[in-house]
Scaffold this motif. Structure first.
Motif, PDB file in Angstrom:
ATOM      1  N   PRO A 107       4.138  46.174   6.156  1.00  0.00           N
ATOM      2  CA  PRO A 107       2.865  46.917   6.023  1.00  0.00           C
ATOM      3  C   PRO A 107       2.916  47.659   5.090  1.00  0.00           C
ATOM      4  O   PRO A 107       2.828  48.936   5.623  1.00  0.00           O
ATOM      5  CB  PRO A 107       2.690  46.838   7.528  1.00  0.00           C
ATOM      6  N   GLY A 108       3.150  48.057   3.675  1.00  0.00           N
ATOM      7  CA  GLY A 108       2.470  49.181   2.933  1.00  0.00           C
ATOM      8  C   GLY A 108       1.317  49.498   2.167  1.00  0.00           C
ATOM      9  O   GLY A 108       0.726  48.727   2.421  1.00  0.00           O
ATOM     10  N   ARG A 109       1.700  50.096   1.837  1.00  0.00           N
ATOM     11  CA  ARG A 109       0.329  50.811   1.156  1.00  0.00           C
ATOM     12  C   ARG A 109      -0.797  49.412  -0.001  1.00  0.00           C
ATOM     13  O   ARG A 109      -2.237  49.473   0.553  1.00  0.00           O
ATOM     14  CB  ARG A 109       0.001  51.547  -0.319  1.00  0.00           C
ATOM     15  N   ARG A 110      -0.018  48.439  -0.588  1.00  0.00           N
ATOM     16  CA  ARG A 110      -1.121  47.500  -0.861  1.00  0.00           C
ATOM     17  C   ARG A 110      -1.764  47.118  -0.191  1.00  0.00           C
ATOM     18  O   ARG A 110      -2.892  45.783  -0.364  1.00  0.00           O
ATOM     19  CB  ARG A 110       0.357  46.855  -1.380  1.00  0.00           C
ATOM     20  N   LEU A 111      -0.560  46.863   1.059  1.00  0.00           N
ATOM     21  CA  LEU A 111      -1.441  45.457   1.609  1.00  0.00           C
ATOM     22  C   LEU A 111      -2.437  46.581   2.901  1.00  0.00           C
ATOM     23  O   LEU A 111      -3.404  45.779   3.162  1.00  0.00           O
ATOM     24  CB  LEU A 111      -0.307  45.253   3.050  1.00  0.00           C
ATOM     25  N   CYS A 112      -1.827  47.013   3.427  1.00  0.00           N
ATOM     26  CA  CYS A 112      -2.914  48.242   4.321  1.00  0.00           C
ATOM     27  C   CYS A 112      -2.833  49.598   4.108  1.00  0.00           C
ATOM     28  O   CYS A 112      -3.617  50.025   5.379  1.00  0.00           O
ATOM     29  CB  CYS A 112      -1.893  48.069   6.003  1.00  0.00           C
ATOM     30  N   ASP A 113      -3.161  49.811   2.860  1.00  0.00           N
ATOM     31  CA  ASP A 113      -4.139  51.342   2.130  1.00  0.00           C
ATOM     32  C   ASP A 113      -2.925  52.401   3.207  1.00  0.00           C
ATOM     33  O   ASP A 113      -1.910  51.994   3.425  1.00  0.00           O
ATOM     34  CB  ASP A 113      -4.974  51.209   3.004  1.00  0.00           C
ATOM     35  N   ASP A 114      -2.944  53.159   2.522  1.00  0.00           N
ATOM     36  CA  ASP A 114      -2.644  54.628   3.169  1.00  0.00           C
ATOM     37  C   ASP A 114      -2.448  54.667   4.386  1.00  0.00           C
ATOM     38  O   ASP A 114      -1.525  55.158   5.245  1.00  0.00           O
ATOM     39  CB  ASP A 114      -2.592  56.164   2.061  1.00  0.00           C
ATOM     40  N   ASP A 115      -3.306  54.404   5.407  1.00  0.00           N
ATOM     41  CA  ASP A 115      -3.210  55.200   6.585  1.00  0.00           C
ATOM     42  C   ASP A 115      -2.331  54.020   7.700  1.00  0.00           C
ATOM     43  O   ASP A 115      -2.227  54.346   9.022  1.00  0.00           O
ATOM     44  CB  ASP A 115      -5.212  55.226   6.949  1.00  0.00           C
ATOM     45  N   GLY A 116      -3.122  52.655   7.289  1.00  0.00           N
ATOM     46  CA  GLY A 116      -2.181  51.332   7.573  1.00  0.00           C
ATOM     47  C   GLY A 116      -1.002  51.780   7.867  1.00  0.00           C
ATOM     48  O   GLY A 116       0.792  51.425   8.563  1.00  0.00           O
ATOM     49  N   SER A 117      -0.343  52.110   6.330  1.00  0.00           N
ATOM     50  CA  SER A 117       0.780  52.111   5.854  1.00  0.00           C
ATOM     51  C   SER A 117       2.019  53.558   6.556  1.00  0.00           C
ATOM     52  O   SER A 117       2.669  53.167   7.383  1.00  0.00           O
ATOM     53  CB  SER A 117       1.192  52.725   4.376  1.00  0.00           C
ATOM     54  N   GLU A 118       1.465  54.329   7.205  1.00  0.00           N
ATOM     55  CA  GLU A 118       1.348  55.335   7.918  1.00  0.00           C
ATOM     56  C   GLU A 118       1.111  54.525   9.272  1.00  0.00           C
ATOM     57  O   GLU A 118       2.457  55.597  10.380  1.00  0.00           O
ATOM     58  CB  GLU A 118       0.361  56.482   7.520  1.00  0.00           C
ATOM     59  N   ALA A 119       0.526  54.317   9.762  1.00  0.00           N
ATOM     60  CA  ALA A 119       0.379  53.284  11.489  1.00  0.00           C
ATOM     61  C   ALA A 119       2.094  52.920  11.756  1.00  0.00           C
ATOM     62  O   ALA A 119       2.001  53.063  12.559  1.00  0.00           O
ATOM     63  CB  ALA A 119      -0.519  53.262  11.262  1.00  0.00           C
ATOM     64  N   ALA A 120       2.689  52.283  10.542  1.00  0.00           N
ATOM     65  CA  ALA A 120       3.004  51.309  10.641  1.00  0.00           C
ATOM     66  C   ALA A 120       4.280  52.311  10.725  1.00  0.00           C
ATOM     67  O   ALA A 120       5.809  52.038  11.626  1.00  0.00           O
ATOM     68  CB  ALA A 120       3.440  50.022   9.212  1.00  0.00           C
ATOM     69  N   LEU A 154      -5.013  43.408   9.802  1.00  0.00           N
ATOM     70  CA  LEU A 154      -3.491  43.982  10.070  1.00  0.00           C
ATOM     71  C   LEU A 154      -3.565  45.611   9.589  1.00  0.00           C
ATOM     72  O   LEU A 154      -3.656  46.380  10.645  1.00  0.00           O
ATOM     73  CB  LEU A 154      -2.381  43.618   9.023  1.00  0.00           C
ATOM     74  N   ARG A 155      -4.528  45.487   9.358  1.00  0.00           N
ATOM     75  CA  ARG A 155      -4.436  48.183   8.773  1.00  0.00           C
ATOM     76  C   ARG A 155      -4.941  47.994   9.592  1.00  0.00           C
ATOM     77  O   ARG A 155      -4.870  49.083  11.156  1.00  0.00           O
ATOM     78  CB  ARG A 155      -5.463  47.534   7.922  1.00  0.00           C
ATOM     79  N   ARG A 156      -6.305  47.104  10.382  1.00  0.00           N
ATOM     80  CA  ARG A 156      -7.688  48.031  11.826  1.00  0.00           C
ATOM     81  C   ARG A 156      -6.232  47.770  13.227  1.00  0.00           C
ATOM     82  O   ARG A 156      -6.118  48.916  14.069  1.00  0.00           O
ATOM     83  CB  ARG A 156      -8.618  47.279  11.801  1.00  0.00           C
ATOM     84  N   GLU A 157      -6.049  46.792  13.093  1.00  0.00           N
ATOM     85  CA  GLU A 157      -4.870  46.280  14.389  1.00  0.00           C
ATOM     86  C   GLU A 157      -3.609  47.936  14.621  1.00  0.00           C
ATOM     87  O   GLU A 157      -3.540  48.722  15.562  1.00  0.00           O
ATOM     88  CB  GLU A 157      -3.944  45.881  14.476  1.00  0.00           C
ATOM     89  N   LEU A 158      -2.693  48.163  13.380  1.00  0.00           N
ATOM     90  CA  LEU A 158      -2.320  49.465  13.275  1.00  0.00           C
ATOM     91  C   LEU A 158      -2.701  50.965  13.818  1.00  0.00           C
ATOM     92  O   LEU A 158      -2.528  51.078  13.907  1.00  0.00           O
ATOM     93  CB  LEU A 158      -1.819  48.834  11.714  1.00  0.00           C
ATOM     94  N   LEU A 159      -3.887  50.880  12.612  1.00  0.00           N
ATOM     95  CA  LEU A 159      -4.659  51.977  13.385  1.00  0.00           C
ATOM     96  C   LEU A 159      -5.542  52.156  14.206  1.00  0.00           C
ATOM     97  O   LEU A 159      -4.860  53.510  15.087  1.00  0.00           O
ATOM     98  CB  LEU A 159      -5.911  52.315  12.248  1.00  0.00           C
ATOM     99  N   ARG A 160      -5.090  50.855  15.367  1.00  0.00           N
ATOM    100  CA  ARG A 160      -6.039  51.340  17.052  1.00  0.00           C
ATOM    101  C   ARG A 160      -5.128  51.419  17.342  1.00  0.00           C
ATOM    102  O   ARG A 160      -4.856  51.956  18.625  1.00  0.00           O
ATOM    103  CB  ARG A 160      -6.149  49.581  16.769  1.00  0.00           C
TER     104      ARG A 160
END
Length: 184
Positions: free
Chosen positions: A69-82, A18-24
Motif C-alpha cells: 500500500p504505497g503512496r499512489r494507492l493510499c497517499d503518504d499517510d496511508g503508506s506510512e501507516a502500512a 484502504l487508506r482510512r483503515e490503515l490510518l484507523r
C-alpha cells in the motif's frame, strides 16, 4: 520522465477505504503503545498480542489483494501507516521479510519512503531475519543494563551517520538523545 514511459506505467486508483483503515489501525496501535503501563501486566501483554496479530493478519490480507500500500494507492499517510503495521508484525518475521521485498520495490518506484525500508530492514536484522544479524541504520533501540537507551549493535558503525543522512535521518547521537528524552 518521458511521456511514452509514463503512458506505459499502470495507473493506480486511489483506495480511500484502504487508506482510512490503515490510518484507523495505526491510531489504535499508537494509542495502545503510548498507554502501556510501566510494568506490563498479563492483561496488557495479551492485548498487545491481540492488537499486533490482528493488524498483521489484516495487513497480510490487504497486501495479498493489492500489493504494497504505497503512496499512489493510499497517499503518504496511508503508506506510512502500512509501514508501521509491518514494523510491528514481529511475531511473523517471514511476513516482514516478504514485505521488505515489496517495500523495496515501492521505494525504487518512488512509491514509499526509503527510511521506511531502513527501519523495517533493521527490525528484521535484530530479530535474526537477515544474514549477519546486525542493522545498518541504527533505527532500533533498547535499554542497556545500566538503564540508558542505546541502539542495538550496528554493522559498520563508522558509516552509520552517512547512511542515515542519505535517508534524511538525524545522526545516531541525535536520535539516541531523542529516544531517551521521549521514553524516560
Amino acid at each position: 520522465m518521458p511521456a511514452a514511459v509514463a503512458a506505459q506505467r499502470p495507473r493506480v486508483q486511489r483506495d480511500e477505504t484502504l487508506r482510512r483503515e490503515l490510518l484507523r489501525r495505526r491510531d489504535v496501535d499508537e494509542e495502545f503503545r503510548s498507554n502501556l503501563p510501566a510494568r506490563l501486566t498479563e492483561e496488557a501483554c495479551a492485548r498487545w498480542k491481540e492488537v499486533d496479530e490482528g493488524n498483521t493478519e489484516w495487513l497480510r490480507q490487504a497486501i495479498a489483494r493489492v500489493g504494497w500500500p504505497g503512496r499512489r494507492l493510499c497517499d503518504d499517510d496511508g503508506s506510512e501507516a502500512a509501514w508501521l503495521l509491518a514494523q510491528h508484525a514481529d511475531r511473523q518475521p517471514h511476513l516482514q521479510v516478504a514485505w521488505a521485498d515489496l517495500l523495496a520495490e515501492a521505494v525504487t518506484a518512488g512509491d514509499a519512503e526509503p527510511w521506511h525500508l531502513a527501519f523495517l530492514e533493521d527490525r528484521i536484522a535484530i530479530h535474526g531475519g537477515t544474514e549477519g544479524g546486525l542493522p545498518w541504520f541504527g533505527t532500533q533501540f533498547r535499554k542497556s543494563p545500566g538503564g540508558q537507551w542505546e541502539p542495538f549493535p550496528i554493522r559498520d558503525p563508522e558509516g552509520v551517520d552517512q547512511r542515515r543522512a542519505e535517508l534524511g535521518l538525524d545522526t545516531l547521537a541525535e536520535r539516541t538523545k531523542k529516544i531517551a528524552d521521549e521514553n524516560d
